[in-house]
Design an enzyme around this catalytic site. Structure first.
Site, PDB file in Angstrom:
ATOM      1  N   GLU A 242      45.405  38.191  29.760  1.00 11.36           N
ATOM      2  CA  GLU A 242      43.724  38.396  30.172  1.00 11.36           C
ATOM      3  C   GLU A 242      43.180  38.393  28.530  1.00 11.36           C
ATOM      4  OE1 GLU A 242      41.520  42.050  32.484  1.00 11.36           O
ATOM      5  OE2 GLU A 242      43.136  42.566  31.100  1.00 11.36           O
ATOM      6  N   GLN A 364      46.503  46.481  37.897  1.00 10.44           N
ATOM      7  CA  GLN A 364      45.582  47.306  38.884  1.00 10.44           C
ATOM      8  C   GLN A 364      46.225  48.440  39.250  1.00 10.44           C
ATOM      9  OE1 GLN A 364      43.106  47.440  37.172  1.00 10.44           O
ATOM     10  NE2 GLN A 364      42.067  45.333  36.649  1.00 10.44           N
TER      11      GLN A 364
END
Length: 446
Positions: A242, A364
């Site tokens: 990311e 997540q």
């Protein structure tokens, strides 16, 4: 014209014949031979069939002798032609001693591994020529070939509890006598109360750090990585799917200096803080921390790089940010997203065991968390898969009240819920999150 050179694959027929003879002479030696070799390790097809018969009788708990083995093999034209039970008796009569059966079997396995290496070399050559595979996929296939042989070479025998007891007693004694017990936990997180609950991060474990976006899971993982490298001298690799290397470096440098990350990025540090930077970068040379922001996010690529990292530098901790960004190209994983994420979590757990080090994978949480009041996360909130819950050894979930209520009394407090701990208790630990420095620290005792 030069003469043709005819070569045969590595083998030792004498060892194969003597092993079979030793088993027929003293069937109890099967307990020494069976863990070491498989039927396919025998080069000679006749000896391979005889061993299969002996192993089958052993597995069925039936007696092993010339008669029972010959009965199993009755109808085999080659063995019947050799004399059947008389041939078997002859094998036994030519054995020097059955006491060395394990050593004979070791020779068979060694030759079999040489043949496997030859076959692996041919397979790797075929992968290299297969243009349907990408170069990365070909390397992954090649590594699997070699690792399969390496695993077969390991002679992992069960240890008697008395042997394990000696090692365990010494470990318990050191722990009992130590004033600072966390120093003996192995690889630690660097957070006092969290280490007390987890007793360190076990080798081969999959540790999942889960939270909603912006809760600080990347910061927590980087704090752990920074602690392991700088305070414990551990070899650490961070694979970021990311953030870029520069973004990660900003956070790490801000954490080491104890300054606001935004001041560092904007060039607005106080002069005294900037002056400390030179000393810090000299110290970083001694911190074995490696960062990778390769955009190739396939699980096969991650595995290959982790293996190379371990071979070249050693690897004590692997951090992956984050799990749901890992791509799955293996068709066996299925097309369903839940199945693919389950495949990734299983792959990461297997990788942790293979490397023998903890793997911290960030994850997540689904939006279902925010439908509760208060929105404190639970295991079922893990996004896309219950497989993560199943494969993980430790699951840490972050919750900060200020994300949902700006007027709360303790805006910097972050609760770390230990929702799963395979080797210890679950519970809650509270840390202080400094949002400006993007870093966590222990809460003050008072």
């Amino acid at each position: 014209m030069p003469p043709l050179l005819l070569t045969t694959e590595p083998h030792n027929l004498e060892a194969e014949r003597t092993t079979i003879g030793a088993l027929l002479l003293d069937p109890e030696r099967i307990v020494d031979v069976a863990p070491a070799v498989q039927a396919e390790d025998f080069y000679d097809p006749t000896y391979r069939k005889i061993f299969e018969a002996i192993r089958g009788l052993y597995d069925d708990r039936k007696p092993i002798d010339f008669v029972t083995v010959a009965a199993v093999l009755r109808g085999d034209e080659k063995i019947d032609a050799l004399g059947g039970s008389a041939f078997l008796a002859g094998l036994a009569s030519n054995v020097p001693t059955s006491a060395h059966a394990a050593q004979y079997a070791a020779i068979i396995r060694d030759k079999a591994m040489h043949r496997q290496l030859l076959n692996a070399g041919a397979a790797i050559s075929a992968f290299a020529r297969d243009e349907k595979l990408t170069a990365v996929e070909a390397v992954e296939q090649a590594e699997q070939q070699i690792l399969a042989i390496a695993r077969h070479s390991q002679d992992n025998k069960p240890q008697h509890i008395a042997e394990l007891g000696i090692e365990s007693y010494e470990r318990y004694t050191r722990l009992q006598a130590a004033d600072d017990k966390t120093a003996l936990f192995g690889l630690t997180t660097g957070f006092r109360d969290l280490d007390a609950m987890l007793t360190g991060l076990p080798p081969g474990s999959l540790v999942v750090v889960a939270a909603r976006p912006s809760a600080g899971k990347s910061s927590l993982a980087l704090d752990m990585a920074r602690h392991a490298a700088s305070k414990q001298g551990k070899n650490v690799a961070v694979f970021s799917l990311e953030m870029t290397k520069n973004e990660i470096m900003d956070r790490i440098v801000a954490g080491f200096l104890g300054v606001d990350a935004w001041r560092l990025k904007k060039g607005q540090l106080a002069q005294e803080d900037f002056d400390r930077m030179g000393v810090l970068f000299d110290q970083l040379k001694n911190h074995p921390l490696y960062i990778d922001d390769d955009p190739d996010t396939t699980i096969s690529n991650l595995r290959s790089k982790a293996r190379r990292q371990q071979m070249e530098y050693g690897l004590d901790l692997l951090v992956i940010d984050y799990l749901q960004l890992i791509e799955v190209t293996d068709r066996a994983a299925g097309e369903n997203r839940t199945q693919q994420v389950s495949h990734v979590s299983r792959s990461l757990k297997n990788l942790a065991r293979e490397l023998g080090c903890p793997v911290i994978a960030l994850s997540q949480l689904s939006r279902s968390t925010e439908q509760r009041s208060p929105p404190i996360p639970i295991l079922s909130d893990l996004r896309d898969s219950g497989g993560i819950e199943q494969d993980a050894d430790i699951v840490l979930m972050l919750y900060r009240q200020s994300m949902y209520n700006e007027d709360c009394d303790n805006p910097n407090e972050t609760d770390v819920f230990v929702r799963k701990n395979r080797n210890g208790p679950t519970g809650r630990v509270t840390l202080f999150f400094d949002s400006a420095k993007m870093s966590f620290r222990d809460m003050a005792r008072d």
